[in-house]
Write a protein that holds these residues in place. Structure first.
Motif, PDB file in Angstrom:
ATOM      1  N   SER A 192       2.904  -7.726  -4.115  1.00  0.00           N
ATOM      2  CA  SER A 192       3.937  -6.728  -4.417  1.00  0.00           C
ATOM      3  C   SER A 192       3.382  -5.340  -4.722  1.00  0.00           C
ATOM      4  O   SER A 192       4.129  -4.479  -5.181  1.00  0.00           O
ATOM      5  N   LEU A 193       2.094  -5.108  -4.482  1.00  0.00           N
ATOM      6  CA  LEU A 193       1.557  -3.766  -4.699  1.00  0.00           C
ATOM      7  C   LEU A 193       1.823  -2.893  -3.480  1.00  0.00           C
ATOM      8  O   LEU A 193       2.170  -3.375  -2.405  1.00  0.00           O
ATOM      9  N   TYR A 194       1.630  -1.586  -3.646  1.00  0.00           N
ATOM     10  CA  TYR A 194       1.892  -0.636  -2.566  1.00  0.00           C
ATOM     11  C   TYR A 194       0.651  -0.536  -1.683  1.00  0.00           C
ATOM     12  O   TYR A 194      -0.401  -0.057  -2.104  1.00  0.00           O
ATOM     13  N   ASP A 208      -0.049   1.333   0.853  1.00  0.00           N
ATOM     14  CA  ASP A 208      -0.485   2.654   1.317  1.00  0.00           C
ATOM     15  C   ASP A 208      -1.120   3.483   0.203  1.00  0.00           C
ATOM     16  O   ASP A 208      -1.569   4.602   0.449  1.00  0.00           O
ATOM     17  N   LEU A 209      -1.175   2.944  -1.016  1.00  0.00           N
ATOM     18  CA  LEU A 209      -1.789   3.661  -2.138  1.00  0.00           C
ATOM     19  C   LEU A 209      -3.217   3.180  -2.370  1.00  0.00           C
ATOM     20  O   LEU A 209      -3.528   2.009  -2.138  1.00  0.00           O
ATOM     21  N   ASN A 214      -2.298   2.317  -7.685  1.00  0.00           N
ATOM     22  CA  ASN A 214      -1.486   1.155  -8.042  1.00  0.00           C
ATOM     23  C   ASN A 214      -1.660   0.811  -9.514  1.00  0.00           C
ATOM     24  O   ASN A 214      -0.691   0.527 -10.222  1.00  0.00           O
ATOM     25  N   THR A 217      -5.222   0.139  -0.682  1.00  0.00           N
ATOM     26  CA  THR A 217      -4.916  -1.253  -0.984  1.00  0.00           C
ATOM     27  C   THR A 217      -4.739  -2.085   0.273  1.00  0.00           C
ATOM     28  O   THR A 217      -5.208  -3.228   0.348  1.00  0.00           O
TER      29      THR A 217
END
Length: 267
Positions: free
Chosen positions: A87-89, A91-92, A97, A133
């Motif tokens: 559930s992390l982003y 593209d970051l 994150n 990420t």
């Protein structure tokens, strides 16, 4: 507070479907508690209720001393949660994150920086802080997700199938982190499909069709449900002799396991 989690008669229905059927158990402080079962057995639904994300239909659950139905916000501030779905982003950068989730937990300024440094050191992510990420290998992503879940030093960490789809070496590394968390006093509630991982748990609850059908230490469960001794057998042409092995009077069960046979004998 005696136990980290107390569950009594917990039930969750969706229309006519009963996802969790009157489940009761407790989890001790600092314990690694395993929750096992097939897909659809009710594991994730139980976790979502214990995290304050779903309201129970009936029963009671206390998490870190807070009632999940009456004080879900207090429950959420006391726990870390790593969902089954990453559930992390993507593209970051990893660091962003961590900053984002630290902000959700109310960390700011120097306190946030210290928390990130501690989580990165604990999970071995120092070389990946600036990496995007989405470019990280699966095992590293899971460690990043764990770092985000423990930023605020939670009382309890819920890990929903944290090593699904991860290579064996990364699974071992991840479980080393879980054991270190528990050794430091954090209560860990973890679901898994891997029986070898269940061996790391102090106790295991087995879910079948929404019911908790067994609860005990791994060794006790094996003595009760899988009596005898299991040996791994190597050799040529083993699979051709499988039925003959099963017919031996001392053999309880025999099954292929990769290139080997696993044969279970009576005591």
């Amino acid at each position: 507070m005696k136990d980290a989690i107390e569950v009594r008669g917990l039930r969750k229905t969706f229309g006519d479907f009963v996802a969790v059927r009157d489940v009761s158990f407790h989890v001790e402080r600092g314990e690694i508690f395993g929750y096992l079962g097939a897909n659809g057995a009710g594991k994730s639904t139980t976790i979502r209720m214990l995290c304050g994300l779903l309201a129970p239909t009936a029963g009671q659950a206390l998490v870190a001393g807070h009632d999940v139905a009456r004080a879900p916000a207090r429950v959420k501030s006391s726990i870390g949660y790593m969902s089954q779905k990453f559930s992390l982003y993507l593209d970051l950068p990893a660091l962003h994150n961590l900053e984002f989730f630290g902000g959700i937990y109310g960390l700011r300024g120097k306190a946030l920086a210290r928390a990130i440094d501690a989580a990165v050191e604990r999970t071995g992510l120092g070389a990946h802080r600036s990496a995007t990420t989405g470019s990280l290998p699966g095992g590293i992503r899971q460690r990043l997700a764990l770092a985000c879940a423990i930023l605020h030093d939670p009382f309890i960490v819920f890990l929903d199938e944290p090593t699904a789809g991860v290579d064996p070496a990364s699974r071992r590394d991840f479980w080393r982190l879980i054991r270190e968390l528990a050794a430091g006093g954090t209560t860990v509630f973890v679901t898994t499909h891997y029986m070898d991982e269940a061996e790391y748990c102090a106790r295991i609850g087995l879910m079948v069709d929404g019911r908790l059908v067994a609860l005990d230490a791994p060794g006790a469960l094996k003595r009760r449900f899988v009596p005898g001794e299991t040996l791994a057998v190597d050799g040529r042409g083993l699979h051709r002799g499988l039925e003959a092995a099963r017919a031996l009077p001392s053999v309880v069960a025999a099954a292929p396991f990769g290139a080997r046979l696993h044969v279970r004998f009576r005591e």
